[in-house]
Scaffold this active site. Structure first.
Site, PDB file in Angstrom:
ATOM      1  N   LYS A 126     -12.944  -1.298   3.790  1.00  0.00           N
ATOM      2  CA  LYS A 126     -11.486  -1.541   3.703  1.00  0.00           C
ATOM      3  C   LYS A 126     -11.005  -1.886   2.293  1.00  0.00           C
ATOM      4  O   LYS A 126      -9.909  -1.520   1.901  1.00  0.00           O
ATOM      5  CB  LYS A 126     -11.052  -2.628   4.699  1.00  0.00           C
ATOM      6  CG  LYS A 126     -11.908  -3.890   4.723  1.00  0.00           C
ATOM      7  CD  LYS A 126     -12.993  -3.834   5.761  1.00  0.00           C
ATOM      8  CE  LYS A 126     -14.103  -4.816   5.428  1.00  0.00           C
ATOM      9  NZ  LYS A 126     -14.815  -5.345   6.536  1.00  0.00           N
ATOM     10  N   ILE A 176     -11.641  -0.961  17.611  1.00  0.00           N
ATOM     11  CA  ILE A 176     -10.319  -0.569  18.148  1.00  0.00           C
ATOM     12  C   ILE A 176      -9.847   0.732  17.481  1.00  0.00           C
ATOM     13  O   ILE A 176      -9.782   0.799  16.255  1.00  0.00           O
ATOM     14  CB  ILE A 176      -9.266  -1.676  17.918  1.00  0.00           C
ATOM     15  CG1 ILE A 176      -9.681  -2.978  18.597  1.00  0.00           C
ATOM     16  CG2 ILE A 176      -7.896  -1.228  18.410  1.00  0.00           C
ATOM     17  CD1 ILE A 176      -8.727  -4.143  18.360  1.00  0.00           C
ATOM     18  N   GLU A 201     -11.879   5.029  10.568  1.00  0.00           N
ATOM     19  CA  GLU A 201     -11.470   4.231  11.730  1.00  0.00           C
ATOM     20  C   GLU A 201     -12.170   2.864  11.734  1.00  0.00           C
ATOM     21  O   GLU A 201     -11.577   1.853  12.125  1.00  0.00           O
ATOM     22  CB  GLU A 201     -11.801   4.996  13.015  1.00  0.00           C
ATOM     23  CG  GLU A 201     -11.238   4.399  14.266  1.00  0.00           C
ATOM     24  CD  GLU A 201      -9.713   4.357  14.272  1.00  0.00           C
ATOM     25  OE1 GLU A 201      -9.096   5.403  14.438  1.00  0.00           O
ATOM     26  OE2 GLU A 201      -9.152   3.254  14.115  1.00  0.00           O
ATOM     27  N   VAL A 242     -23.914  -2.503   9.784  1.00  0.00           N
ATOM     28  CA  VAL A 242     -23.245  -1.345  10.401  1.00  0.00           C
ATOM     29  C   VAL A 242     -24.102  -0.079  10.267  1.00  0.00           C
ATOM     30  O   VAL A 242     -24.224   0.707  11.209  1.00  0.00           O
ATOM     31  CB  VAL A 242     -21.833  -1.123   9.790  1.00  0.00           C
ATOM     32  CG1 VAL A 242     -21.132   0.040  10.469  1.00  0.00           C
ATOM     33  CG2 VAL A 242     -20.993  -2.387   9.921  1.00  0.00           C
ATOM     34  N   LYS A 282      -6.969  -4.582   5.371  1.00  0.00           N
ATOM     35  CA  LYS A 282      -6.726  -3.843   6.613  1.00  0.00           C
ATOM     36  C   LYS A 282      -5.228  -3.643   6.836  1.00  0.00           C
ATOM     37  O   LYS A 282      -4.793  -2.589   7.308  1.00  0.00           O
ATOM     38  CB  LYS A 282      -7.377  -4.585   7.787  1.00  0.00           C
ATOM     39  CG  LYS A 282      -8.914  -4.555   7.701  1.00  0.00           C
ATOM     40  CD  LYS A 282      -9.570  -5.560   8.622  1.00  0.00           C
ATOM     41  CE  LYS A 282     -11.088  -5.461   8.567  1.00  0.00           C
ATOM     42  NZ  LYS A 282     -11.760  -6.576   9.232  1.00  0.00           N
ATOM     43  N   ASP A 341      -9.750  -9.824   3.510  1.00  0.00           N
ATOM     44  CA  ASP A 341     -10.194  -8.736   4.394  1.00  0.00           C
ATOM     45  C   ASP A 341      -9.037  -8.313   5.318  1.00  0.00           C
ATOM     46  O   ASP A 341      -8.764  -7.115   5.487  1.00  0.00           O
ATOM     47  CB  ASP A 341     -11.399  -9.246   5.211  1.00  0.00           C
ATOM     48  CG  ASP A 341     -11.931  -8.200   6.163  1.00  0.00           C
ATOM     49  OD1 ASP A 341     -12.675  -7.313   5.711  1.00  0.00           O
ATOM     50  OD2 ASP A 341     -11.592  -8.267   7.360  1.00  0.00           O
TER      51      ASP A 341
HETATM   52  N1  HSE Z   1     -15.837  -9.345   7.989  1.00  0.00           N
HETATM   53  C1  HSE Z   1     -15.135  -8.452   8.819  1.00  0.00           C
HETATM   54  C2  HSE Z   1     -14.567  -9.236   9.992  1.00  0.00           C
HETATM   55  C3  HSE Z   1     -16.027  -7.354   9.291  1.00  0.00           C
HETATM   56  O1  HSE Z   1     -15.000 -10.378  10.208  1.00  0.00           O
HETATM   57  O2  HSE Z   1     -13.696  -8.743  10.690  1.00  0.00           O
HETATM   58  C4  HSE Z   1     -15.347  -6.242  10.024  1.00  0.00           C
HETATM   59  O3  HSE Z   1     -14.423  -5.582   9.200  1.00  0.00           O
END
Ligand code: HSE
Length: 413
Positions: free
Chosen positions: A97, A128, A121, A15, A196, A192
């Site tokens: 996150k 998104i 964001e 990123v 989120k 993950d």
């Molecule tokens: N590992 C995360 C995914 C990266 O696959 O969505 C983006 O947050």
């Protein structure tokens, strides 16, 4: 007047390097990266060594730098960096996150005390723009549910499994494409997606919830039997993060779902994410976009950077209302469980069984369970038992008419 942004970028991975390019390509934003700090001087990079520093204090102690963009993997190190940057009044943009799910309140407080912005964001659903929409557009308490695919890696793996490509190969591809976390367990076991979801619940309902309160069931145990079941019934399997208002509670969880072709997310494939927001008056609305990868995530970070030009801050307007709601795992829903062993299926405490199927080598059962009772089964540690959710609807405990004879005897289900 918009302010001049001097950026210190921490991290130059997937990123970070994407952001560098996106910022250079975007003529709309007058911001310059003054310094980039990375950890490893030996790692091969797309820029020459003289572009980098190796001590984060080169950014934190530079008074000229007023924005810190944190894009590293290590969430503990990120916590220290973000804390320190906010404490000295620098604005922070992060896509981390895990860091946010674990420490949001503390960081928001530090940001407030120092009149700094903390924007993120890119931390939820990649490209998104869901956080800012929840903050600004849905700035009242009319939201009733939010659900969707917020992890690109698992959606990529599930899409490939539907095309006959195995789990290991698909995960490797997702890693090579820069979608997966450094530790892919975070993706495939649903952590993950859960981090989120913590952020979505905060911005959608104003409710504080700790990651440990949310149960996450991942996709590792899904076998070709579940894929075949889905095909036979016209379903697709998607890892969903889900939260909804049920009475005075907010319930939420992460788990694989069988979804029908009428569901908004049915055709959302590969690394694309989809978030469905439901509100009292507008009904359902769908957001769709790339949820992982270098440029898509960098585009969300870029949007935060441009918002900083006008000192944008999240206001968390729903927090006051959110105090009246409590987070709960007490609800009923319809599930499918499959296993080569009937004993494993029998471990699942069903309240009502709809269907039991047994062949020589596989057993599955569908029916209603109480979600809070599933945690004891530790689905993420099992290879002998797969769980996939079948419910569109979750039912509150109070909705159950008679639990007298409990299992198998709820007439109305
Ligand atoms: N590992 C995360 C995914 C990266 O696959 O969505 C983006 O947050």
């Amino acid at each position: 007047m918009s302010k001049k942004l001097n950026i210190g970028l921490v991290g130059f991975g997937c990123v970070g390097s994407g952001l560098y390019q996106v910022l250079n390509k975007s003529r709309l934003i007058d911001a310059r990266i003054k310094r980039i700090v990375v950890q490893d001087p030996k790692k091969e990079r797309t820029l020459s060594l003289d572009h980098f520093s190796f001590d984060v204090n080169d950014i934190l102690n530079d008074e000229d730098i007023n924005v810190v963009i944190e894009l590293i993997n290590d969430s503990d190190a990120a916590f220290e960096i973000v804390k320190s940057a906010l404490s000295s009044g620098k604005d922070v943009v992060t896509a981390n996150k895990k860091l946010l799910a674990e420490h949001l309140d503390e960081l928001v407080l530090i940001a407030k005390e120092n009149n700094a912005s903390l924007l993120y964001e890119g931390a939820v659903a990649g490209s998104i723009p869901i956080i800012r929409n929840l903050e600004e557009y849905y700035n009242n308490d009319s939201l009733t549910s939010i659900e969707g695919i917020v992890n690109g890696t698992t959606n990529y793996i599930l899409t490939k499994s539907n095309e006959g490509i195995g789990y290991i190969e698909a995960l490797k591809d997702a890693q090579n494409l820069g979608f997966a976390e450094l530790n892919p367990k975070l993706d495939v076991d649903g952590y993950d997606s859960k981090y989120k979801l913590v952020l979505l619940i905060k911005h959608a309902f104003g409710v504080k919830v700790k990651p440990a309160q949310i149960q996450n069931i991942g996709i590792k145990a899904i076998t070709p039997y579940e894929v075949a079941y889905a095909k036979e019934k016209g379903y697709r399997i998607k890892l969903f993060s889900r939260a909804e208002k049920l009475g005075d509670s907010i319930v939420g969880f992460v788990a694989p779902h069988f979804i029908k072709d009428i569901h908004f997310a049915y055709n959302v494939n590969n690394e694309f994410n989809a978030v469905v927001v439901e509100a009292l008056f507008s009904d359902k609305q769908l957001f769709i976009g790339k949820g992982a990868g270098s440029y898509p995530t960098a585009s969300a970070v870029l949007s935060d950077v441009s918002a900083l030009k006008f000192d944008y801050q999240y206001e968390y307007r729903k927090s006051k209302e959110g105090k009246k709601l409590r987070f709960s795992n007490d609800f009923f829903l319809k599930v499918y469980v499959g296993s080569p062993f009937i004993e494993a299926v029998n471990e699942v405490p069903f309240y009502h069984v709809d269907e039991l199927f047994q062949s020589d080598d596989y057993v599955y059962q569908t029916g209603w369970v109480k979600f809070s009772e599933l945690s004891a089964l530790q689905f993420n540690n099992r290879t002998d038992l797969s769980l996939v959710i079948l419910s569109d609807k979750l039912k509150a405990t109070e909705e159950l008419i008679e639990v007298k004879n409990a299992r198998r005897e709820l007439e109305y289900l």
